[in-house]
Design a protein around this motif. Structure first.
Motif, PDB file in Angstrom:
ATOM      1  N   GLN A  46       0.030  -8.412  -6.087  1.00 19.34           N
ATOM      2  CA  GLN A  46      -1.362  -8.850  -6.053  1.00 19.34           C
ATOM      3  C   GLN A  46      -1.790  -9.321  -7.443  1.00 19.34           C
ATOM      4  O   GLN A  46      -1.551  -8.623  -8.432  1.00 19.34           O
ATOM      5  CB  GLN A  46      -2.260  -7.712  -5.570  1.00 19.34           C
ATOM      6  N   PRO A  47      -2.414 -10.479  -7.558  1.00 19.19           N
ATOM      7  CA  PRO A  47      -2.712 -11.053  -8.872  1.00 19.19           C
ATOM      8  C   PRO A  47      -3.717 -10.257  -9.699  1.00 19.19           C
ATOM      9  O   PRO A  47      -3.701 -10.345 -10.937  1.00 19.19           O
ATOM     10  CB  PRO A  47      -3.257 -12.447  -8.547  1.00 19.19           C
ATOM     11  N   THR A  48      -4.573  -9.475  -9.045  1.00 20.07           N
ATOM     12  CA  THR A  48      -5.561  -8.682  -9.777  1.00 20.07           C
ATOM     13  C   THR A  48      -5.707  -7.319  -9.115  1.00 20.07           C
ATOM     14  O   THR A  48      -5.355  -7.144  -7.941  1.00 20.07           O
ATOM     15  CB  THR A  48      -6.948  -9.357  -9.772  1.00 20.07           C
ATOM     16  N   PRO A  49      -6.243  -6.327  -9.835  1.00 22.29           N
ATOM     17  CA  PRO A  49      -6.516  -5.029  -9.222  1.00 22.29           C
ATOM     18  C   PRO A  49      -7.477  -5.145  -8.032  1.00 22.29           C
ATOM     19  O   PRO A  49      -7.355  -4.389  -7.058  1.00 22.29           O
ATOM     20  CB  PRO A  49      -7.148  -4.233 -10.370  1.00 22.29           C
ATOM     21  N   LYS A  54      -8.029  -4.904  -1.893  1.00 24.06           N
ATOM     22  CA  LYS A  54      -8.126  -5.568  -0.588  1.00 24.06           C
ATOM     23  C   LYS A  54      -6.852  -5.373   0.238  1.00 24.06           C
ATOM     24  O   LYS A  54      -6.909  -5.201   1.455  1.00 24.06           O
ATOM     25  CB  LYS A  54      -8.400  -7.057  -0.788  1.00 24.06           C
ATOM     26  N   GLU A  55      -5.700  -5.386  -0.444  1.00 30.34           N
ATOM     27  CA  GLU A  55      -4.430  -5.215   0.265  1.00 30.34           C
ATOM     28  C   GLU A  55      -4.296  -3.793   0.806  1.00 30.34           C
ATOM     29  O   GLU A  55      -3.772  -3.577   1.906  1.00 30.34           O
ATOM     30  CB  GLU A  55      -3.258  -5.552  -0.659  1.00 30.34           C
ATOM     31  N   ILE A  56      -4.759  -2.815   0.046  1.00 30.71           N
ATOM     32  CA  ILE A  56      -4.766  -1.432   0.515  1.00 30.71           C
ATOM     33  C   ILE A  56      -5.628  -1.317   1.771  1.00 30.71           C
ATOM     34  O   ILE A  56      -5.238  -0.687   2.766  1.00 30.71           O
ATOM     35  CB  ILE A  56      -5.283  -0.486  -0.585  1.00 30.71           C
ATOM     36  N   ALA A  57      -6.791  -1.947   1.747  1.00 28.15           N
ATOM     37  CA  ALA A  57      -7.667  -1.945   2.925  1.00 28.15           C
ATOM     38  C   ALA A  57      -6.998  -2.650   4.100  1.00 28.15           C
ATOM     39  O   ALA A  57      -7.166  -2.238   5.260  1.00 28.15           O
ATOM     40  CB  ALA A  57      -8.990  -2.613   2.583  1.00 28.15           C
ATOM     41  N   ALA A  58      -6.230  -3.696   3.824  1.00 28.56           N
ATOM     42  CA  ALA A  58      -5.543  -4.434   4.891  1.00 28.56           C
ATOM     43  C   ALA A  58      -4.502  -3.561   5.578  1.00 28.56           C
ATOM     44  O   ALA A  58      -4.333  -3.634   6.805  1.00 28.56           O
ATOM     45  CB  ALA A  58      -4.897  -5.691   4.323  1.00 28.56           C
ATOM     46  N   VAL A  59      -3.795  -2.733   4.802  1.00 30.59           N
ATOM     47  CA  VAL A  59      -2.828  -1.815   5.415  1.00 30.59           C
ATOM     48  C   VAL A  59      -3.556  -0.839   6.332  1.00 30.59           C
ATOM     49  O   VAL A  59      -3.125  -0.576   7.466  1.00 30.59           O
ATOM     50  CB  VAL A  59      -2.033  -1.045   4.342  1.00 30.59           C
ATOM     51  N   ARG A  60      -4.657  -0.313   5.834  1.00 26.49           N
ATOM     52  CA  ARG A  60      -5.420   0.666   6.622  1.00 26.49           C
ATOM     53  C   ARG A  60      -5.939   0.075   7.934  1.00 26.49           C
ATOM     54  O   ARG A  60      -6.096   0.779   8.931  1.00 26.49           O
ATOM     55  CB  ARG A  60      -6.601   1.174   5.796  1.00 26.49           C
ATOM     56  N   ALA A  61      -6.209  -1.229   7.926  1.00 28.20           N
ATOM     57  CA  ALA A  61      -6.682  -1.879   9.146  1.00 28.20           C
ATOM     58  C   ALA A  61      -5.563  -2.018  10.180  1.00 28.20           C
ATOM     59  O   ALA A  61      -5.833  -2.209  11.368  1.00 28.20           O
ATOM     60  CB  ALA A  61      -7.254  -3.259   8.817  1.00 28.20           C
ATOM     61  N   ARG A  87      -6.308   2.497 -11.150  1.00 27.53           N
ATOM     62  CA  ARG A  87      -7.637   2.877 -10.682  1.00 27.53           C
ATOM     63  C   ARG A  87      -7.885   2.358  -9.275  1.00 27.53           C
ATOM     64  O   ARG A  87      -8.481   3.054  -8.434  1.00 27.53           O
ATOM     65  CB  ARG A  87      -8.695   2.332 -11.668  1.00 27.53           C
ATOM     66  N   ALA A  88      -7.420   1.157  -8.967  1.00 29.47           N
ATOM     67  CA  ALA A  88      -7.577   0.617  -7.609  1.00 29.47           C
ATOM     68  C   ALA A  88      -6.829   1.467  -6.597  1.00 29.47           C
ATOM     69  O   ALA A  88      -7.296   1.676  -5.469  1.00 29.47           O
ATOM     70  CB  ALA A  88      -7.066  -0.829  -7.573  1.00 29.47           C
ATOM     71  N   ILE A  89      -5.677   1.973  -6.991  1.00 28.40           N
ATOM     72  CA  ILE A  89      -4.893   2.846  -6.108  1.00 28.40           C
ATOM     73  C   ILE A  89      -5.654   4.137  -5.841  1.00 28.40           C
ATOM     74  O   ILE A  89      -5.782   4.584  -4.690  1.00 28.40           O
ATOM     75  CB  ILE A  89      -3.525   3.143  -6.752  1.00 28.40           C
ATOM     76  N   ILE A  90      -6.166   4.743  -6.894  1.00 30.15           N
ATOM     77  CA  ILE A  90      -6.878   6.007  -6.752  1.00 30.15           C
ATOM     78  C   ILE A  90      -8.146   5.829  -5.938  1.00 30.15           C
ATOM     79  O   ILE A  90      -8.417   6.589  -4.981  1.00 30.15           O
ATOM     80  CB  ILE A  90      -7.199   6.593  -8.141  1.00 30.15           C
ATOM     81  N   GLU A  91      -8.934   4.818  -6.271  1.00 26.03           N
ATOM     82  CA  GLU A  91     -10.191   4.600  -5.563  1.00 26.03           C
ATOM     83  C   GLU A  91      -9.959   4.144  -4.124  1.00 26.03           C
ATOM     84  O   GLU A  91     -10.825   4.324  -3.267  1.00 26.03           O
ATOM     85  CB  GLU A  91     -11.032   3.571  -6.315  1.00 26.03           C
ATOM     86  N   GLY A  93      -7.914   5.532  -2.173  1.00 26.37           N
ATOM     87  CA  GLY A  93      -7.553   6.699  -1.370  1.00 26.37           C
ATOM     88  C   GLY A  93      -6.083   6.772  -0.999  1.00 26.37           C
ATOM     89  O   GLY A  93      -5.701   7.478  -0.064  1.00 26.37           O
ATOM     90  N   VAL A  94      -5.234   6.070  -1.739  1.00 25.76           N
ATOM     91  CA  VAL A  94      -3.792   6.099  -1.467  1.00 25.76           C
ATOM     92  C   VAL A  94      -3.257   7.502  -1.753  1.00 25.76           C
ATOM     93  O   VAL A  94      -3.616   8.133  -2.744  1.00 25.76           O
ATOM     94  CB  VAL A  94      -3.066   5.059  -2.352  1.00 25.76           C
ATOM     95  N   LYS A  95      -2.365   7.992  -0.883  1.00 27.26           N
ATOM     96  CA  LYS A  95      -1.862   9.359  -1.009  1.00 27.26           C
ATOM     97  C   LYS A  95      -0.469   9.447  -1.616  1.00 27.26           C
ATOM     98  O   LYS A  95      -0.051  10.524  -2.062  1.00 27.26           O
ATOM     99  CB  LYS A  95      -1.846  10.022   0.375  1.00 27.26           C
ATOM    100  N   ILE A  96       0.270   8.313  -1.627  1.00 24.96           N
ATOM    101  CA  ILE A  96       1.643   8.329  -2.125  1.00 24.96           C
ATOM    102  C   ILE A  96       1.853   7.101  -3.009  1.00 24.96           C
ATOM    103  O   ILE A  96       1.507   5.983  -2.604  1.00 24.96           O
ATOM    104  CB  ILE A  96       2.669   8.315  -0.975  1.00 24.96           C
ATOM    105  N   VAL A  97       2.423   7.299  -4.198  1.00 21.89           N
ATOM    106  CA  VAL A  97       2.710   6.193  -5.103  1.00 21.89           C
ATOM    107  C   VAL A  97       4.159   6.288  -5.556  1.00 21.89           C
ATOM    108  O   VAL A  97       4.645   7.374  -5.895  1.00 21.89           O
ATOM    109  CB  VAL A  97       1.775   6.206  -6.328  1.00 21.89           C
ATOM    110  N   GLU A  98       4.846   5.145  -5.551  1.00 23.34           N
ATOM    111  CA  GLU A  98       6.173   5.051  -6.151  1.00 23.34           C
ATOM    112  C   GLU A  98       6.009   4.400  -7.519  1.00 23.34           C
ATOM    113  O   GLU A  98       5.546   3.278  -7.624  1.00 23.34           O
ATOM    114  CB  GLU A  98       7.102   4.201  -5.291  1.00 23.34           C
ATOM    115  N   THR A  99       6.388   5.134  -8.560  1.00 29.99           N
ATOM    116  CA  THR A  99       6.360   4.578  -9.909  1.00 29.99           C
ATOM    117  C   THR A  99       7.781   4.196 -10.321  1.00 29.99           C
ATOM    118  O   THR A  99       8.762   4.744  -9.819  1.00 29.99           O
ATOM    119  CB  THR A  99       5.785   5.578 -10.924  1.00 29.99           C
TER     120      THR A  99
END
Length: 323
Positions: A46-49, A54-61, A87-91, A93-99
């Motif tokens: 994604q080009p910006t946070p 928006k992409e996180i919301a798209a998955v949830r949909a 911050r976008a990940i945290i806000e 509500g994502v529960k799992i992150v791969e770093t």
């Protein structure tokens, strides 16, 4: 099939989708999660946070099942606002992150403080031990067969996975070279709690890439990759084409530098290749597992096939040997 990883993440099958630039988007990630695996969207695709939010919301949909976000911390040709992506990940509500990548401690600390499970990708046992000390919840251990960055030790999964399992207490996900039920059973036998697949998910109906690229994965074999950036100590495994052949040739010259190939390996060119099917537009990552890819199924069909194969091997062939 229950493992420590399925229990940790609340998923049905011990199969995770790897973080893939330009490919880890909402549609594919949701399909993997809906089929019982752990789908993953790639933050830096994604080009910006704001676009990531928006992409996180798209998955949830598309799914109410668990999914992850990959946040890779690597040198790039542009300044990346990693803290804003985090911050976008945290806000969101994502529960799992791969770093993955360099100096993740700041990000891991913040993610953990916000109740997020962290899976850290490593290419060596020593790095996995460091990540365990940092407090991550699971390790994704990348063997030399993998697409993308396999590290500089050149240790294949057959040795790296059990070597990690001997020393790591938290769950381990085996990555690099996995694409069928045989690989899943092998990974579990070697001490892993599941598998991470990237290249194999690229050759599925839902992958957001051109069909010519998908059919190329099918046509290629396990020899159809190039290792680039070897002399720069930043090795990457990519598909073999005229561009990656040229990169290898240039970097073999005495005194060759990244700047000599920078224009050839620009990420934007790889994106054009994936979207248009022009196989000589740039470079794209691919693992040696190409030699095990023979079709382009739906994600659900692929995951269900892998699980059937694994169960048949365990209850049939292996049980018969013990009998």
């Amino acid at each position: 099939m229950k493992t420590r990883f399925t229990e940790l993440c609340g998923i049905k099958h011990p199969i995770m989708m790897g973080g893939m630039m330009w490919v880890g988007r909402a549609g594919l990630a949701a399909a993997v999660s809906e089929a019982g695996g752990l789908g993953t969207i790639t933050a830096l695709t994604q080009p910006t946070p704001e676009d990531l939010a928006k992409e996180i919301a798209a998955v949830r949909a598309l799914t109410d099942k668990p999914f992850a976000v990959n946040l890779t911390l690597l040198p790039s040709m542009r300044e990346t606002p990693y803290a804003d992506y985090r911050r976008a990940i945290i806000e969101g509500g994502v529960k799992i992150v791969e770093t993955a990548g360099n100096k993740p401690q700041e990000h891991i600390d913040d993610l953990k403080a916000n109740g997020i499970l962290v899976v850290h990708k490593c290419t060596s046992v020593r790095h996995a031990l460091s990540a365990e000390r940092w407090g991550v919840d699971a390790i994704s251990i990348d063997g030399f067969e993998c697409a993308g960055h396999p590290g500089e030790d050149d240790v294949p999964g057959l040795v790296l996975i059990p070597a990690a399992a001997d020393k790591i207490r938290i769950p381990i996900i085996a990555s690099g070279g996995f694409g069928d039920g045989r690989g899943l059973v092998a990974a579990l036998a070697l001490g892993a709690e599941g598998i991470n697949m990237g290249t194999r998910f690229c050759a599925t109906a839902e992958a957001p890439i051109h069909d010519i690229v998908k059919q190329t994965y099918v046509a290629n074999d396990e020899r159809s990759t190039n290792l680039i950036f070897r002399n720069l100590h930043n090795t990457a495994r990519v598909a073999r084409n005229s561009v990656s052949d040229e990169v290898v040739r240039i970097l073999r010259e005495p005194g060759a530098k990244f700047e000599d190939v920078a224009e050839l390996v620009r990420g934007a060119k790889g994106r054009v290749l994936l979207e248009t099917g022009d196989l000589d537009a740039g470079i794209w990552t691919a693992g040696q597992v190409q030699g095990l890819i023979h079709d382009v199924p739906t994600v659900r069909d692929l995951i269900e096939r892998i699980m059937r194969e694994a169960e048949t091997i365990v209850s049939g062939r292996l049980a018969g040997m013990i009998g």
